[in-house]
Scaffold this motif. Structure first.
Motif: not given
Length: 440
Positions: A68-71, A424-427, A433-434
């Motif tokens: 949830k934090n990959i991007i 998650g930081l991506d969202l 999202t990844y």
């Protein structure tokens, strides 16, 4: 609405910088006398190699975080290329390599007016900084070091930092931590350099400053809310891909620091590869000796640790000594990672055990093995100076970085909300999202 207003004023700042650049006087590029064509070609190549390290780092870090934090993790490295590139042109290069404020005898930090907006940098060669290549190329080469240093720090607080706060922090870090240490270590009149400190390619300037800043960040921001839950890795192949790109780019990082296509560059190239190989094996063999299975993460971290440790001495040691440096670093950093897991410090991707401790090991062993001036050559002075500089750089990097985290937090809260961290930081930070990362 408040966030839109803040981004609007940030945009206005960028526009103001663009307008300033338009009206700044500049010297046009032209034929420069005294350039060595071979050195020029090698340094153009090295500069491109070093820039590749930052995308490599983004994959290396991105693959190790929760999906949830990959991007957000990858983006933090990418945005450093934009922020630091402009900051370097504006004033960063001048602070790091301009004339020392207070005169040549001080050697603490450069005068921001010396090369402000890279004024006079395109005019020719600077014999003191880079005698056979254009000063502009030297400035670009050094820019890539300044870019990756704050990007390294991001692994320590992955999964819990606000994006706007991160941008502000890296600007402050480059201005008040990176450039003073770079000036003191690499400028001809630098305080540490004149003391006898050797740092061939950034073990002190890059990895120790980033490592101790990472430790300060992990302590300041505190644990992730899910710190005690089993770790979910996003993509191990990303980690291995990132490590491979780092290994490849590091040849420009280390061998390019010879600033010429010469025998020292060849030695640095060979030592870089050898130390990385030795450290990778030492790291996974240590895992095996501790009853753990050899892993892709272990191999990737191990080779990076070897690259870090050889960086300050790459052009000063023999290939045999590079094997020893790699093995020592691989074992020491493996135990440093294990020790960190037994503490309450949530350094998400073990930046301090890998880069901080790797830089410390490299700095110490440079004082031991450096040709003609190390302990093995019967010279105690260099080793003692390195021990003193180690304490000074570690203390300054940690203390000043902690202060900058505190200051940043007063301006823009650094830590995201509990809800933002949970989704998650991506969202929450980027509305992206990844893949199917959130579908169990």
């Amino acid at each position: 609405m408040e966030t839109k207003t803040k981004w609007f004023f940030t945009l206005l700042t960028l526009i103001a910088l663009a307008v300033l650049g338009f009206f700044m006087p500049s010297t046009p590029f032209g034929e420069i006398q005294g350039v060595n064509p071979g050195d020029l070609a090698w340094m153009l190549t090295s500069t491109a190699l070093v820039l590749l390290m930052t995308p490599g780092l983004s994959f290396f870090y991105g693959g190790m975080v929760n999906p949830k934090n990959i991007i957000s993790t990858i983006l933090q490295s990418f945005v450093a290329m934009g922020i630091v590139s402009l900051l370097w042109v504006l004033v960063g290069f001048s602070l790091a390599f301009g004339d020392s404020i207070g005169g040549a005898h001080t050697g603490l930090i450069g005068n921001p007016a010396t090369f402000f907006m890279l004024n006079n940098v395109t005019a020719g060669i600077n014999k003191d900084l880079a005698p056979t290549i254009p000063l502009a190329l030297f400035a670009i080469f050094q820019m890539k070091f300044a870019i990756i240093t704050p990007a390294l720090i991001t692994g320590s607080f992955a999964g819990r930092v606000r994006f706007r706060a991160y941008i502000l922090f890296i600007i402050l870090f480059v201005l008040f931590v990176y450039t003073p240490i770079a000036h003191q270590t690499w400028h001809p009149n630098g305080l540490l350099r004149n003391m006898g400190v050797l740092d061939f390619a950034g073990g002190t300037v890059v990895h120790m400053t980033a490592g101790f800043a990472a430790l300060a960040g992990a302590i300041f921001l505190g644990k992730r809310n899910d710190y005690d839950l089993p770790e979910r890795r996003a993509n191990i192949p990303f980690v291995l891909l990132g490590a491979g790109l780092l290994w490849f780019g590091w040849f420009g990082f280390n061998a390019g620091s010879a600033l010429a296509a010469n025998a020292q560059a060849i030695a640095a190239f060979l030592n870089t590869n050898t130390a990385a190989a030795a450290a990778m094996l030492a790291y996974i063999f240590t895992d095996g000796a501790k009853g753990q299975k050899p892993s892709g993460i272990g191999a990737a971290v191990g080779l990076v640790v070897g690259l870090v440790a050889i960086t300050p001495s790459a052009g000063y040691v023999t290939v045999g000594e590079s094997i020893l440096i790699g093995v020592i670093a691989g074992i020491v950093c493996n135990f440093a990672v294990s020790f960190r897991t037994k503490t309450s410090i949530d350094d998400t991707l073990d930046v301090f055990p890998a880069h901080g401790m790797g830089g410390v090991v490299g700095m110490i062993l440079t004082g031991v093995f450096a040709k003609d001036v190390g302990l093995t050559s019967g010279n105690l002075k260099t080793f003692v100076v390195h021990m003193v500089a180690l304490v000074v750089v570690a203390t300054y990097s940690f203390g000043m970085s902690y202060l900058l985290y505190w200051l940043t937090n007063k301006i823009v809260p650094m830590r995201v909300s509990t809800h933002s961290e949970e989704v998650g930081l991506d969202l929450s930070q980027h509305h992206e999202t990844y893949g199917f990362a959130y579908k169990d």
